[in-house]
Scaffold this active site. Structure first.
Site, PDB file in Angstrom:
ATOM      1  N   ASN A   1     -12.916  -2.911   2.483  1.00 44.32           N
ATOM      2  CA  ASN A   1     -13.829  -1.774   2.504  1.00 44.32           C
ATOM      3  C   ASN A   1     -14.730  -1.835   1.277  1.00 44.32           C
ATOM      4  O   ASN A   1     -14.243  -2.062   0.166  1.00 44.32           O
ATOM      5  CB  ASN A   1     -13.037  -0.458   2.514  1.00 44.32           C
ATOM      6  CG  ASN A   1     -12.174  -0.313   3.762  1.00 44.32           C
ATOM      7  OD1 ASN A   1     -12.566  -0.731   4.843  1.00 44.32           O
ATOM      8  ND2 ASN A   1     -10.991   0.263   3.607  1.00 44.32           N
TER       9      ASN A   1
ATOM     10  N   ASP B   1       0.852  -1.186   0.000  1.00 48.27           N
ATOM     11  CA  ASP B   1       0.000   0.000   0.000  1.00 48.27           C
ATOM     12  C   ASP B   1       0.897   1.248   0.000  1.00 48.27           C
ATOM     13  O   ASP B   1       1.892   1.325   0.720  1.00 48.27           O
ATOM     14  CB  ASP B   1      -0.914   0.008   1.231  1.00 48.27           C
ATOM     15  CG  ASP B   1      -2.059   1.013   1.096  1.00 48.27           C
ATOM     16  OD1 ASP B   1      -3.218   0.586   0.985  1.00 48.27           O
ATOM     17  OD2 ASP B   1      -1.773   2.234   1.096  1.00 48.27           O
TER      18      ASP B   1
ATOM     19  N   HIS C   1     -10.247  -5.097  -3.239  1.00 45.04           N
ATOM     20  CA  HIS C   1      -8.938  -5.359  -2.650  1.00 45.04           C
ATOM     21  C   HIS C   1      -9.064  -5.731  -1.190  1.00 45.04           C
ATOM     22  O   HIS C   1      -9.905  -5.182  -0.470  1.00 45.04           O
ATOM     23  CB  HIS C   1      -8.001  -4.145  -2.801  1.00 45.04           C
ATOM     24  CG  HIS C   1      -8.616  -2.848  -2.406  1.00 45.04           C
ATOM     25  ND1 HIS C   1      -9.513  -2.166  -3.201  1.00 45.04           N
ATOM     26  CD2 HIS C   1      -8.482  -2.093  -1.281  1.00 45.04           C
ATOM     27  CE1 HIS C   1      -9.893  -1.058  -2.589  1.00 45.04           C
ATOM     28  NE2 HIS C   1      -9.289  -0.996  -1.412  1.00 45.04           N
TER      29      HIS C   1
HETATM   30  P1  AMP Z   1      -9.661   1.648   0.174  1.00 45.21           P
HETATM   31  O1  AMP Z   1      -9.768   2.967   0.888  1.00 45.21           O
HETATM   32  O2  AMP Z   1     -10.087   0.445   0.985  1.00 45.21           O
HETATM   33  O3  AMP Z   1     -10.342   1.688  -1.183  1.00 45.21           O
HETATM   34  O4  AMP Z   1      -8.119   1.405  -0.069  1.00 45.21           O
HETATM   35  C1  AMP Z   1      -7.411   1.915  -1.153  1.00 45.21           C
HETATM   36  C2  AMP Z   1      -5.980   1.819  -0.785  1.00 45.21           C
HETATM   37  O5  AMP Z   1      -5.204   1.968  -1.957  1.00 45.21           O
HETATM   38  C3  AMP Z   1      -5.506   2.891   0.190  1.00 45.21           C
HETATM   39  O6  AMP Z   1      -5.007   2.273   1.378  1.00 45.21           O
HETATM   40  C4  AMP Z   1      -4.426   3.629  -0.585  1.00 45.21           C
HETATM   41  O7  AMP Z   1      -3.334   4.034   0.226  1.00 45.21           O
HETATM   42  C5  AMP Z   1      -4.009   2.605  -1.611  1.00 45.21           C
HETATM   43  N1  AMP Z   1      -3.443   3.130  -2.852  1.00 45.21           N
HETATM   44  C6  AMP Z   1      -3.911   4.159  -3.593  1.00 45.21           C
HETATM   45  N2  AMP Z   1      -3.144   4.336  -4.685  1.00 45.21           N
HETATM   46  C7  AMP Z   1      -2.157   3.404  -4.607  1.00 45.21           C
HETATM   47  C8  AMP Z   1      -1.036   3.080  -5.431  1.00 45.21           C
HETATM   48  N3  AMP Z   1      -0.764   3.743  -6.577  1.00 45.21           N
HETATM   49  N4  AMP Z   1      -0.228   2.060  -5.052  1.00 45.21           N
HETATM   50  C9  AMP Z   1      -0.473   1.392  -3.901  1.00 45.21           C
HETATM   51  N5  AMP Z   1      -1.520   1.640  -3.091  1.00 45.21           N
HETATM   52  C10 AMP Z   1      -2.350   2.636  -3.441  1.00 45.21           C
END
Ligand code: AMP
Ligand code: ZN
Length: 113
Positions: free
Chosen positions: A86, A30, A99
């Site tokens: 989520n 992440d 995810h």
């Molecule tokens: P959610 O809020 O459950 O949809 O989680 C999305 C997650 O994706 C968050 O924890 C972000 O920090 C992560 N995220 C967003 N963009 C990227 C990226 N380019 N590479 C890795 N993680 C990411």
């Protein structure tokens, strides 16, 4: 889906620290870690959220959980870990590609915020 961030990571168009990959799943770090270990485990096939799954996705959902458990061993999370999914606005989902968050390396509080 070409406009989906995580599909673009699967395709290698956006860089990510890839830590596990098999035929159907990919795990990467992440970008904004909330614990010493914070990985995202995703299906390579685009699927928006758990709200978009049906019985036909049961195998894929099982694969994602099994991959997370295998990665937890690789990451030496013998003391435990948390898997979070989520879903939708109230669930706090910000990326519309299903995810699993795999979080570990510290004690997790309850209830979540
Ligand atoms: P959610 O809020 O459950 O949809 O989680 C999305 C997650 O994706 C968050 O924890 C972000 O920090 C992560 N995220 C967003 N963009 C990227 C990226 N380019 N590479 C890795 N993680 C990411
Ligand atoms: Zn996608």
């Amino acid at each position: 889906m070409s406009d989906c961030l995580f599909c673009r990571i699967v395709a290698g168009e956006i860089p990510a620290k890839r830590l596990y990959e098999d035929e159907r799943c990919l795990a990467f770090a992440d970008i904004n870690p909330q614990a010493p270990v914070h990985l995202l485990v995703i299906p390579k096939q685009h699927l928006a959220s758990t709200a978009h799954t049906t019985a036909e996705h049961a195998g894929l959902l099982g694969d994602l959980l099994a991959a997370a458990a295998k990665i937890a061993v690789e990451q030496k999370l013998a003391n435990g870990y948390r898997i979070v999914i989520n879903t939708g606005p109230d669930g706090g989902q910000t990326v519309d590609h299903l995810h699993l968050h795999l979080l570990g390396g510290r004690h997790m509080g309850w209830p979540p915020g």
